[in-house]
Structures are given as structure tokens and as C-alpha cells.
Design a protein around this motif. Structure first.
Motif, PDB file in Angstrom:
ATOM      1  N   UNK A   6       0.833  -1.189   0.000  1.00 30.67           N
ATOM      2  CA  UNK A   6       0.000   0.000   0.000  1.00 30.67           C
ATOM      3  C   UNK A   6       0.878   1.253   0.000  1.00 30.67           C
ATOM      4  N   UNK A   7       1.930   1.210   0.845  1.00 32.89           N
ATOM      5  CA  UNK A   7       2.844   2.360   0.914  1.00 32.89           C
ATOM      6  C   UNK A   7       3.527   2.580  -0.447  1.00 32.89           C
ATOM      7  N   UNK A  10       1.110   4.134  -2.949  1.00 35.71           N
ATOM      8  CA  UNK A  10       0.875   5.554  -2.722  1.00 35.71           C
ATOM      9  C   UNK A  10       2.082   6.374  -3.191  1.00 35.71           C
ATOM     10  N   UNK A  11       3.254   5.905  -2.794  1.00 35.46           N
ATOM     11  CA  UNK A  11       4.465   6.629  -3.169  1.00 35.46           C
ATOM     12  C   UNK A  11       4.630   6.677  -4.689  1.00 35.46           C
ATOM     13  N   UNK A  13       2.342   6.378  -6.995  1.00 33.41           N
ATOM     14  CA  UNK A  13       1.315   7.215  -7.628  1.00 33.41           C
ATOM     15  C   UNK A  13       1.669   8.679  -7.481  1.00 33.41           C
ATOM     16  N   UNK A  14       2.121   9.038  -6.291  1.00 32.77           N
ATOM     17  CA  UNK A  14       2.494  10.431  -6.060  1.00 32.77           C
ATOM     18  C   UNK A  14       3.660  10.838  -6.966  1.00 32.77           C
ATOM     19  N   UNK A  18       1.668  13.136  -9.710  1.00 37.07           N
ATOM     20  CA  UNK A  18       1.359  14.360  -8.944  1.00 37.07           C
ATOM     21  C   UNK A  18       1.449  15.615  -9.824  1.00 37.07           C
ATOM     22  N   UNK A  19       2.449  15.686 -10.682  1.00 38.61           N
ATOM     23  CA  UNK A  19       2.592  16.883 -11.537  1.00 38.61           C
ATOM     24  C   UNK A  19       1.395  17.031 -12.473  1.00 38.61           C
ATOM     25  N   UNK A  22      -1.746  17.940 -10.543  1.00 41.00           N
ATOM     26  CA  UNK A  22      -1.687  19.312 -10.018  1.00 41.00           C
ATOM     27  C   UNK A  22      -1.876  20.334 -11.126  1.00 41.00           C
ATOM     28  N   UNK A  39      -6.270  18.866  -5.634  1.00 41.95           N
ATOM     29  CA  UNK A  39      -5.220  17.863  -5.769  1.00 41.95           C
ATOM     30  C   UNK A  39      -5.350  16.786  -4.669  1.00 41.95           C
ATOM     31  N   UNK A  40      -5.514  17.219  -3.433  1.00 42.08           N
ATOM     32  CA  UNK A  40      -5.651  16.260  -2.333  1.00 42.08           C
ATOM     33  C   UNK A  40      -6.912  15.407  -2.508  1.00 42.08           C
ATOM     34  N   UNK A  43      -6.349  12.610  -5.095  1.00 36.79           N
ATOM     35  CA  UNK A  43      -5.559  11.463  -4.629  1.00 36.79           C
ATOM     36  C   UNK A  43      -6.266  10.681  -3.510  1.00 36.79           C
ATOM     37  N   UNK A  44      -7.063  11.389  -2.739  1.00 37.63           N
ATOM     38  CA  UNK A  44      -7.849  10.637  -1.748  1.00 37.63           C
ATOM     39  C   UNK A  44      -8.848   9.717  -2.449  1.00 37.63           C
ATOM     40  N   UNK A  46      -8.434   8.483  -5.287  1.00 34.05           N
ATOM     41  CA  UNK A  46      -7.633   7.396  -5.870  1.00 34.05           C
ATOM     42  C   UNK A  46      -7.474   6.250  -4.843  1.00 34.05           C
ATOM     43  N   UNK A  47      -7.222   6.632  -3.584  1.00 33.22           N
ATOM     44  CA  UNK A  47      -7.062   5.600  -2.541  1.00 33.22           C
ATOM     45  C   UNK A  47      -8.412   4.973  -2.202  1.00 33.22           C
TER      46      UNK A  47
ATOM     47  N   UNK B  12       4.438  24.654 -13.472  1.00 33.07           N
ATOM     48  CA  UNK B  12       3.396  24.379 -12.475  1.00 33.07           C
ATOM     49  C   UNK B  12       3.701  23.031 -11.828  1.00 33.07           C
ATOM     50  N   UNK B  14       3.434  20.856  -7.855  1.00 32.38           N
ATOM     51  CA  UNK B  14       3.012  20.919  -6.444  1.00 32.38           C
ATOM     52  C   UNK B  14       4.241  21.098  -5.559  1.00 32.38           C
ATOM     53  N   UNK B  19       2.748  17.786  -1.310  1.00 27.20           N
ATOM     54  CA  UNK B  19       2.967  16.356  -1.567  1.00 27.20           C
ATOM     55  C   UNK B  19       3.009  15.573  -0.250  1.00 27.20           C
ATOM     56  N   UNK B  22      -0.459  15.448   1.284  1.00 23.00           N
ATOM     57  CA  UNK B  22      -1.326  14.536   0.516  1.00 23.00           C
ATOM     58  C   UNK B  22      -0.965  13.075   0.779  1.00 23.00           C
ATOM     59  N   UNK B  23       0.316  12.809   0.842  1.00 17.85           N
ATOM     60  CA  UNK B  23       0.735  11.432   1.085  1.00 17.85           C
ATOM     61  C   UNK B  23       0.287  10.970   2.473  1.00 17.85           C
ATOM     62  N   UNK B  26      -3.317  10.296   2.355  1.00 18.70           N
ATOM     63  CA  UNK B  26      -3.600   9.041   1.639  1.00 18.70           C
ATOM     64  C   UNK B  26      -3.309   7.833   2.530  1.00 18.70           C
ATOM     65  N   UNK B  27      -2.231   7.880   3.286  1.00 17.23           N
ATOM     66  CA  UNK B  27      -1.912   6.746   4.167  1.00 17.23           C
ATOM     67  C   UNK B  27      -2.967   6.606   5.268  1.00 17.23           C
ATOM     68  N   UNK B  33      -9.472   2.708   5.632  1.00 15.59           N
ATOM     69  CA  UNK B  33     -10.183   1.749   4.768  1.00 15.59           C
ATOM     70  C   UNK B  33      -9.929   0.312   5.205  1.00 15.59           C
ATOM     71  N   UNK B  34      -8.682   0.059   5.624  1.00 15.08           N
ATOM     72  CA  UNK B  34      -8.374  -1.302   6.073  1.00 15.08           C
ATOM     73  C   UNK B  34      -9.141  -1.627   7.343  1.00 15.08           C
TER      74      UNK B  34
END
Lengths: 163, 390
Positions: A6-7, A10-11, A13-14, A18-19, A22, A39-40, A43-44, A46-47, B12, B14, B19, B22-23, B26-27, B33-34
Motif C-alpha cells: 500500500x505504501x 501511494x508513493x 502514484x504520487x 502528482x505533476x 496538479x 489535488x488532495x 488522490x484521496x 484514488x485511494x 506548475x 506541487x 505532496x 497529501x501522502x 492518503x496513508x 479503509x483497512x
């Protein structure tokens, strides 16, 4: 899915998207704060969606579509339509985009449909068929939007525009 | 133009703070969710366990643990679950089918269902004003024999309380049905009664009595247990009488002249309304038989009515087809059945009849034991019986 997987997802995808995401958010929202929020949100989602994608291209196209839709939703939202006079606001809640790049301003000033097409075609390098799939419209529509978008940019940029 | 747009867009990006935020978000969302997934799984598992327990409990409680057999003679069986309620109704013969609406009995308490069956039998004319014997038997189908016994006793008591003219014979609680009873061709209660008949009359067969009413079989049993009527051992008679209990007394009391032999071919007990015509014609036949056999009557004249008419009415072979021949066509017995003539209790079978004794008398005795139920039931009015008593 394990914690590490999962980590990593996420990493990855970012790092990869991300560019792109954004930029779409910034083009739509026209200011940094709203673009950050959008942007947030993207990605949320997305998760939350927890989808598995067939390829990186599929994943990128999905994120682009979500970004377009999320920005449109935010712009349409009732909270954003509640406007107050600038005179009554001591400090604006966002910083307007800094002036300076006439091309960016011209692209931002395009209507949504032309802006999306121009961005995806000229910057992301998608074909008209791919753009049609992302925007869920016909390819001919993409052609006509590209044509009109170019025409509008030409009108705005004048001599700076070189086709 | 493309380069210009690309150059403009490349600027342009972020910022690192966005970042990072957001990360982190997301975590956190991923972890949430888990946790939610685990909660949903736990809830689903709990629901599945609850559903399983409910289904298991329902299945456990609604499993048939006893079968309650009612013989009037329409015969039917009620499958009883652990809650003491009717799971299903089985008709043991076509005559029981129009009697009850199985659907209406399902879910009823056992005693109420038996009561409904008895009421339906009464309405259909199966319960006469005279003493009607009903057999109740129960089979334990994996529950508790003790509970099945209590259920049987309760149902029997309920029927006797509701119907003064009905004597209830309760057969001992049996284990799982086997043989014929398992095939629902005969009830365990009736089979038990027939076995008792067989213990006193070796020539009796199950098929002879299969369609006989319980009242008819009981009459015949009471007749057979009379000292003078059969060559069966005193022990056997005592055993049978002990098993019958108070029912035998009630059968004796109902009308002394009514008990007697039953012809197996008399068939199932008919509704009372249908019996009258047949009874009259058989009475006439019986009287003709009595007139044709004065010698046989002499021997019977000293007996109580329980068996007085019996010796003249049954063919020697004592086969289920007897009614047609019951009009006095007494034939020499070839069956070896012990004679049931009251005044010759110890007489050997026909083949062994001492010389000089009328063969007809010896042969007619066992036939009398299977006089059709209508004949015995109508005995007080039957000319034959009157002739005998006279």
C-alpha cells in the motif's frame, strides 16, 4: 494488500502522477489554495476507489478524468457560489495566480472544454482518440475543440502564437 | 506553440509540503479503509454466525422427533417436532386423505391436531355413538422416548376427555419405524394390535386386519381373550388383557352382545351413515346362517353375547374375502386354526377334531372370530343373535 504494498502504491502514484494532476487542478482552479484542495481530493479518491489498473496509462487517464471532474464539481459547488464583495474582505482567502506567463493565462482563460483538450493534446501528448476516451466524447468533437481552442489562443496571444 | 505551452506548464508543480500532506492523508485514508474492511468482515462473520445459529436452531427445533399415529380407521400420522407441533401429516390410506386438511394441521400443537382429526372423523361419521376405539401410537424418531411418551399420554387424555364415547388405546412408544410401518402402509399402533391378535390366533395375518377398524380389532381381541373362545394360553390372554388395560373393559361394557369375531375383509370402518344399510343386509344374512345351523347355535347359547353370534358367521378359511360367504356357508376348516366355539375352548384344530364332533362346528369357530364389524356392531338387533340368545 499489505502495508508495504500500500505504501509503495501511494508513493509510486504520487511520484508518477502528482505533476499531471496538479497542473489540471491549477488550470481549473486558477489559484494555488483551491488547486491544492482539488489535488488532495483527487488522490484521496484514488485511494478510496482502491482500483486496480490494467496499465500505467490507464491509471494516468483515470486520474486525469477524476481531476477534471473534481475541479468542475468544486467550481460548481454551492459554497463557491456564495460570493462576497471584495471590499468587505480584509484578506483574500486565496492568492490569485501570479501574473507573468501570458501563455498560461491564455490557456487558463479558455473555456473548460477547450482548455482540457488543449492541455491533454499539447502538454500530455495524448492522441485525439485518447482524449475522446478520457473526456468521454467523440473524436470529431475533440478535433473541433482543438481547432477552436487554437483559434482562441491565437486571438488572445496574437503574435506570440505560433501554430 | 507546443513548446511554449510545455514550458509554461512545466513551471506548475506541487510544492513539497502539499505532496507530504497529501501522502499523509492518503496513508491515513488507506489505514481507515483497512480498519473499515476489517470491521465489515467482522460484522459479516458475526452475521453469518448468527444466521447459521438461527438456521441451526430453527432446523433443530423443527426437526421431526416423534411420529404420532392415529387409527380410527382412517389412519394417519402426524410428524411432531421438538416444539411439540405438527411438522407434517401423512395419510395411511386413501380414506384419510379427505378427512383432514394437512396444511391446516401443520404448526398446530399435537394435542390440538389430534383433536381436529377426531372432530373431522366425528363429522365424517367415523365415531359412532357407541364405544369407538381409537388407537394412538407414537414412535420416537430421534428425540426423547420419554417426551414422546408424555406427548402420547397427553393426546390420549385429551381425546378421552373430549369424547366420552371414545376409548383410546395407546400402544407402547416404539423406536424408529421399520418394515411396513416405515412404508406407511400400516400404523405401529394397529400393527401392535394385530400382533396381539396373532398371539392369540396363530392363523391371523397382518393383511387380514390391515383395513380393519381399530374398534373391530379391539372387539376381536376382547373376544379372543374370553376364556372359552380360544385355545391360546392363559398367559397370552393375560398379557393381551394387561396391554389393553381399561380399553378392554370399555369394549366389554359398551354392549355385551357386540364384541366378537371380526372378519378382516370387513374392511375399514365405514362412516356410520354408510353402515346402516350394510348392517341390515348382513343381519339378514346372519339370521339365515343362524337358521341353517341350529347345531352350532346350541353350543353358543350358553355364552354371553360377546361371542354368541360369532361361530356362525365366518367362513372356515377366515380370509379377507369372507363377507360374501358370511351368510352361513360354513365350510370345513383347513387352516388349523384353533376352534373358538365357546363350549369347546380346548378343541384342537379342524384337522385334529375328534371323531364324532361335527366338522362344521369346529371349522366355523375361527371364522366367527372375523365377523365383519357391521355384523357385530348390529348384534343386538340381529335376528341371528336373538335366535342364539333365545
Amino acid at each position: 494488500m499489505s502495508e508495504t504494498a500500500s505504501r509503495d502504491r501511494i508513493t509510486a502514484a504520487m511520484e508518477k502522477y502528482s505533476d499531471t494532476v496538479y497542473r489540471i487542478c491549477w488550470l481549473y482552479m486558477k489559484n494555488k489554495e483551491d488547486a491544492d484542495d482539488a489535488f488532495q481530493d483527487v488522490f484521496l479518491r484514488y485511494i478510496q476507489a482502491g482500483r486496480r489498473f490494467a496499465s500505467d496509462e490507464h491509471e494516468k487517464a483515470w486520474l486525469c478524468t477524476v481531476a477534471f471532474n473534481r475541479c468542475k464539481d468544486l467550481l460548481r459547488s454551492a459554497s463557491r457560489r456564495k460570493v462576497v464583495s471584495l471590499e468587505t474582505v480584509e484578506e483574500p482567502s486565496y492568492r490569485p495566480a501570479e501574473p507573468g506567463n501570458p501563455v498560461l493565462e491564455a490557456v487558463q482563460a479558455l473555456p473548460d472544454k477547450y482548455r482540457d483538450t488543449i492541455y491533454l493534446y499539447y502538454y500530455e501528448g495524448y492522441s485525439t482518440a485518447q482524449i475522446a476516451a478520457i473526456l468521454r466524447c467523440r473524436e470529431n468533437t475533440v478535433y473541433s475543440q482543438l481547432s477552436r481552442g487554437r483559434q482562441m489562443l491565437k486571438e488572445r496571444l496574437g503574435d506570440d502564437f505560433e501554430d | 506553440m507546443i513548446l511554449k505551452i510545455k514550458d509554461a506548464m512545466d513551471s506548475i508543480r506541487p510544492d513539497a509540503g502539499l505532496l507530504r500532506r497529501t501522502e499523509t492523508a492518503m496513508r491515513a485514508e488507506s489505514a481507515r479503509r483497512k480498519r473499515r474492511g476489517r470491521r465489515i468482515l467482522a460484522a459479516a462473520a458475526a452475521l453469518a454466525v448468527c444466521a447459521g445459529l438461527s438456521a441451526g436452531g430453527y432446523g433443530y427445533l423443527h426437526t421431526t422427533v416423534s411420529a404420532l399415529y392415529i387409527d380410527i380407521n382412517p389412519s394417519l400420522a402426524l410428524d411432531i417436532n421438538r416444539l411439540g407441533r405438527v411438522n407434517d401429516v401423512r395419510c395411511l390410506g386413501s380414506d384419510a386423505e379427505p378427512l383432514v386438511d394437512a396444511a391446516s394441521l401443520r404448526g398446530e400443537k399435537a394435542a390440538d391436531a389430534v383433536s381436529q382429526v377426531m372432530a373431522a372423523a366425528g363429522n365424517a361419521g367415523y365415531l359412532s355413538d357407541d364405544a369407538t376405539v381409537v388407537s394412538l401410537a407414537a414412535v420416537d424418531c430421534g428425540g426423547s422416548a420419554e417426551k414422546t411418551g408424555s406427548l402420547l399420554t397427553a393426546c390420549a387424555a385429551d381425546v378421552e376427555n373430549r369424547y366420552a364415547n371414545v376409548a383410546v388405546y395407546t400402544a407402547p412408544v416404539g423406536s424408529a419405524p421399520s418394515g411396513e410401518t416405515a412404508a406407511d402402509t400400516i400404523s405401529p399402533g394397529k400393527l401392535h394390535l394385530i400382533r396381539m391378535v396373532q398371539s392369540l390366533d396363530k392363523s391371523a395375518t397382518v393383511d387380514e386386519y390391515r383395513g380393519e377398524s381399530v374398534t373391530g380389532i379391539m372387539d376381536h381381541l376382547v373376544y379372543l381373550t374370553s376364556d372359552e373362545n380360544t385355545g391360546a394360553s392363559a398367559q397370552s390372554k393375560a398379557d393381551v388383557l394387561r396391554d389393553l388395560g381399561g380399553v378392554a373393559d370399555r369394549v366389554r361394557k359398551k354392549a355385551p352382545g357386540k364384541t366378537g369375531g371380526r372378519a378382516p375383509s370387513a374392511g375399514a370402518q365405514q362412516p356410520a351413515a354408510q353402515n346402516s344399510g350394510q348392517t341390515a343386509s348382513r343381519q339378514e344374512t346372519e339370521s339365515a346362517a343362524a337358521a341353517a345351523e341350529p347345531a352350532a347355535q346350541e353350543g353358543a347359547s350358553g355364552q354371553a353375547g360377546t361371542s354368541a353370534a360369532a361361530p356362525q358367521t365366518e367362513p372356515a378359511a377366515a380370509e379377507p374375502t369372507a363377507p360374501a360367504a358370511s351368510g352361513g356357508t360354513a365350510q370345513p376348516s383347513q387352516s388349523g386354526t384353533p376352534p373358538l366355539s365357546p363350549d369347546r375352548p380346548s378343541q384342537p384344530p379342524a384337522g385334529q377334531t375328534p371323531s364324532g364332533a361335527p366338522q362344521q362346528q369346529g371349522a366355523s369357530a375361527p371364522e366367527t372370530c372375523r365377523t365383519p364389524p357391521q355384523e357385530t356392531a348390529a348384534a343386538p338387533q340381529a335376528p341371528a343373535s336373538e335366535a342364539v340368545s333365545e
